[in-house]
Design a protein around this motif. Structure first.
Motif, mmCIF file in Angstrom:
data_model
loop_
_atom_site.group_PDB
_atom_site.id
_atom_site.type_symbol
_atom_site.label_atom_id
_atom_site.label_comp_id
_atom_site.label_asym_id
_atom_site.label_seq_id
_atom_site.Cartn_x
_atom_site.Cartn_y
_atom_site.Cartn_z
ATOM 1 N N THR A 296 48.031 48.807 17.661
ATOM 2 C CA THR A 296 48.907 49.454 16.645
ATOM 3 C C THR A 296 49.224 50.971 17.287
ATOM 4 N N PHE A 297 50.472 51.138 17.315
ATOM 5 C CA PHE A 297 50.912 52.466 17.753
ATOM 6 C C PHE A 297 50.019 53.606 17.027
ATOM 7 N N GLY A 298 49.500 54.560 17.952
ATOM 8 C CA GLY A 298 48.683 55.686 17.259
ATOM 9 C C GLY A 298 47.256 55.360 17.437
ATOM 10 N N TYR A 299 46.800 53.927 17.563
ATOM 11 C CA TYR A 299 45.352 53.775 17.613
ATOM 12 C C TYR A 299 45.205 53.099 19.180
ATOM 13 N N VAL A 300 46.132 52.714 19.876
ATOM 14 C CA VAL A 300 46.027 52.300 21.410
ATOM 15 C C VAL A 300 45.693 53.404 22.223
ATOM 16 N N ALA A 301 44.610 53.139 23.205
ATOM 17 C CA ALA A 301 44.120 54.164 24.141
ATOM 18 C C ALA A 301 45.565 54.424 25.032
ATOM 19 N N PRO A 302 45.578 55.641 25.650
ATOM 20 C CA PRO A 302 46.777 56.104 26.433
ATOM 21 C C PRO A 302 46.578 55.129 27.863
ATOM 22 N N GLU A 303 45.778 54.929 28.355
ATOM 23 C CA GLU A 303 45.524 54.332 29.546
ATOM 24 C C GLU A 303 45.828 52.682 29.416
ATOM 25 N N TYR A 304 45.816 52.122 28.207
ATOM 26 C CA TYR A 304 46.018 50.692 27.870
ATOM 27 C C TYR A 304 47.339 50.598 27.654
ATOM 28 N N ALA A 305 48.047 51.787 26.830
ATOM 29 C CA ALA A 305 49.570 51.612 26.615
ATOM 30 C C ALA A 305 50.457 51.820 27.865
ATOM 31 N N LEU A 306 49.788 52.660 28.816
ATOM 32 C CA LEU A 306 50.608 52.651 30.077
ATOM 33 C C LEU A 306 50.401 51.632 31.224
ATOM 34 N N THR A 307 49.276 51.045 31.286
ATOM 35 C CA THR A 307 48.948 50.169 32.456
ATOM 36 C C THR A 307 48.786 48.672 31.871
ATOM 37 N N SER A 308 48.549 48.541 30.334
ATOM 38 C CA SER A 308 48.245 47.256 30.151
ATOM 39 C C SER A 308 46.820 46.761 30.440
ATOM 40 N N ARG A 309 46.124 47.540 31.120
ATOM 41 C CA ARG A 309 44.628 47.363 31.618
ATOM 42 C C ARG A 309 43.594 47.498 30.498
ATOM 43 N N VAL A 310 43.129 46.562 30.069
ATOM 44 C CA VAL A 310 42.235 46.667 28.877
ATOM 45 C C VAL A 310 40.794 46.653 29.165
ATOM 46 N N SER A 311 39.945 47.647 28.599
ATOM 47 C CA SER A 311 38.380 47.750 28.598
ATOM 48 C C SER A 311 37.833 47.976 27.398
ATOM 49 N N ASP A 312 36.379 47.868 27.424
ATOM 50 C CA ASP A 312 35.853 48.140 25.969
ATOM 51 C C ASP A 312 36.101 49.908 25.636
ATOM 52 N N LYS A 313 36.474 50.549 26.553
ATOM 53 C CA LYS A 313 36.521 51.869 26.278
ATOM 54 C C LYS A 313 38.050 51.997 25.453
ATOM 55 N N ALA A 314 38.607 51.049 25.557
ATOM 56 C CA ALA A 314 39.961 51.130 24.506
ATOM 57 C C ALA A 314 39.716 50.985 23.140
ATOM 58 N N ASP A 315 38.560 50.263 23.039
ATOM 59 C CA ASP A 315 38.102 50.085 21.737
ATOM 60 C C ASP A 315 37.395 51.256 21.058
ATOM 61 N N VAL A 316 36.722 51.982 21.962
ATOM 62 C CA VAL A 316 36.054 53.367 21.725
ATOM 63 C C VAL A 316 37.008 54.336 21.619
ATOM 64 N N TYR A 317 38.135 54.377 21.950
ATOM 65 C CA TYR A 317 39.310 55.379 21.671
ATOM 66 C C TYR A 317 39.662 55.219 20.364
ATOM 67 N N SER A 318 40.024 53.879 20.098
ATOM 68 C CA SER A 318 40.545 53.423 18.681
ATOM 69 C C SER A 318 39.492 53.934 17.564
ATOM 70 N N TYR A 319 38.147 53.586 17.868
ATOM 71 C CA TYR A 319 37.193 54.095 16.961
ATOM 72 C C TYR A 319 37.115 55.610 16.635
ATOM 73 N N GLY A 320 37.486 56.436 17.699
ATOM 74 C CA GLY A 320 37.556 57.777 17.469
ATOM 75 C C GLY A 320 38.462 58.242 16.813
ATOM 76 N N ILE A 321 39.651 57.467 16.890
ATOM 77 C CA ILE A 321 40.740 57.680 15.833
ATOM 78 C C ILE A 321 40.475 57.573 14.556
ATOM 79 N N VAL A 322 39.947 56.366 14.357
ATOM 80 C CA VAL A 322 39.458 56.076 12.758
ATOM 81 C C VAL A 322 38.541 57.219 12.374
ATOM 82 N N LEU A 323 37.353 57.539 13.103
ATOM 83 C CA LEU A 323 36.602 58.568 12.588
ATOM 84 C C LEU A 323 37.411 59.973 12.208
ATOM 85 N N LEU A 324 38.332 60.201 13.159
ATOM 86 C CA LEU A 324 38.980 61.450 12.637
ATOM 87 C C LEU A 324 39.748 61.386 11.329
#
Length: 412
Positions: A296-324
């Protein structure tokens, strides 16, 4: 005639057709003159048609009658035989049709696979009726993979049914394979998969229903609910534990790719449960490390949105947004950010206020007033660490769990 019923009428029609066929056969056998079958020799000396008829015309009349008898007899035989064949085919079609329909409808009505017993037999019809034919009035959530419906069974059991977008699935074989991988996944903070249904026309997943709604609704309505540091910390830790399990302990390992408040459900005790895990695999958007961007736009990690390469760090980014979002009164892409440059989001906003030493303005008012301030600031720093652009600087979810436990252990 009406009292005969359909079977009686068919028997009557069959009898009439058979009598007609027998009459035609008898007619052809007994009324056809025996001397009509002329030998080859008599045929060679037959009187030509141009020859004048005999005086009394009997010979001409006799030949004409024979021809009429032959035509009528042959027509009657053909008509009777055709009627008999047509009637037999009709009866065969009538008797075979129900069996064909039953064979085609049976799998589509009862093929619900159940992993966790809920005390009642689940069928397609029961789910269809319990969701009021997947009515919008029963819809409790929408996402990129489909909509979720509340299903109230007659026995009083309530389930949540995620109806998937069939066109996004890879096909039935892959669907069954991925579901069988997910059925054994179990964690106290993951929503329980009860079972599923899959056909070419319809697919849905059946989960346990959680009465507390989702975190998105909780954030919107928290002015009317108890919300303090303890509640904040409990929800944050529950979500972190669920994601850490998917990343490090689950077999196969799963990157969620769509961590957001609407995918986090609550029970009446405000225990948080992560939902929609594994759907990126089921829906066929994941191939090795490079994938179609799901999220979902706004929760997607920037590197994932730009390169379509996914890693578990993309979930960490999304978690940080939810926490904020939990800490503040802002959304990931809050309308108030429109006064800033393009790309300004909740991370940019919190970082800006932190630099300007306006920390109290970041927090939800009643949350900051209740404190403890030190622990809240530590939660803020953890959220910003999760949302940093550098993948190397982002912690793993297991590390996030560790830090959350350290924060709560601090003396206020």
């Amino acid at each position: 005639m009406e009292l005969l019923g359909s079977q009686g009428m068919e028997k009557l029609m069959f009898s009439r057709t058979l009598i007609l066929f027998l009459m035609a056969f008898v007619f052809s056998c007994f009324l056809l003159p025996t001397n009509f079958a002329l030998s080859d020799e008599s045929q060679s000396y037959a009187v030509p048609p141009q020859e004048p008829q005999s005086k009394n015309g009997k010979r001409g009349l006799s030949l004409s009658s024979i021809e009429i008898v032959v035509v009528v007899s042959a027509s009657a035989i053909i008509f009777g035989f055709a009627s008999l064949v047509a009637f037999c085919m009709h009866v065969k079609k009538r008797t075979a049709k129900p069996r064909i329909e039953a064979a085609s409808e049976s799998p589509a009505r009862s093929d619900v696979t159940v992993f966790n017993d809920v005390g009642v037999v689940l069928t397609y019809e029961k789910i269809f009726q319990a969701t009021r034919h997947f009515s919008w009035s029963n819809c409790i959530g929408n996402g990129g993979f489909g909509s979720t419906y509340k299903a109230e069974l007659s026995s009083g059991i309530i389930l949540a049914v995620k109806r998937l977008l069939v066109e996004r699935c890879q096909g039935l074989p892959q669907f069954h394979a991925e579901i069988n991988c997910l059925k054994s996944i179990s964690h106290p903070n993951l929503i329980t998969l009860i079972g599923y249904f899959a056909s070419e026309a319809d697919m849905f997943l059946i989960y346990n229903y959680l009465p507390g709604g989702n975190l998105e609704k909780f954030i919107q309505d928290r002015t009317n609910r108890v919300f303090n540091f303890d509640v904040l910390h409990k929800i944050a830790l529950d979500i972190a534990l669920a994601i850490a399990y998917l990343h490090d302990q689950c077999v196969p390992r799963i990157v969620h790719r769509d961590v957001k408040p609407s995918n986090i459900l609550l029970d009446n005790d405000l225990t948080a449960y992560l939902s929609d895990f594994g759907l990126s695999r089921i829906m066929g958007t994941e191939t090795c490390t490079k994938t179609k961007v799901a999220g979902t736009f706004g929760y997607v990690a920037p590197e994932y949105a730009l390169t379509s390469r996914v890693s578990d760090k993309a979930d960490v980014y999304s978690y940080g947004i939810v926490l904020l979002e939990l800490l503040s009164d802002k959304r990931a892409l809050d309308p108030s950010f429109s006064v800033h440059e393009n790309g300004f989001n909740i991370v940019s906003w919190a970082s800006m206020l932190l630099r300007d030493d306006q920390i109290p303005d970041i927090f939800y008012t009643s949350l900051w007033e209740a404190g403890p301030e030190e622990k809240l600031v530590d939660m803020l720093h953890l959220a910003l660490m999760c949302t940093t652009e550098s993948l190397c600087a982002r912690p793993r979810m297991s590390q996030v769990v560790g830090q959350l436990k350290e924060i709560v252990a601090l003396v206020p």
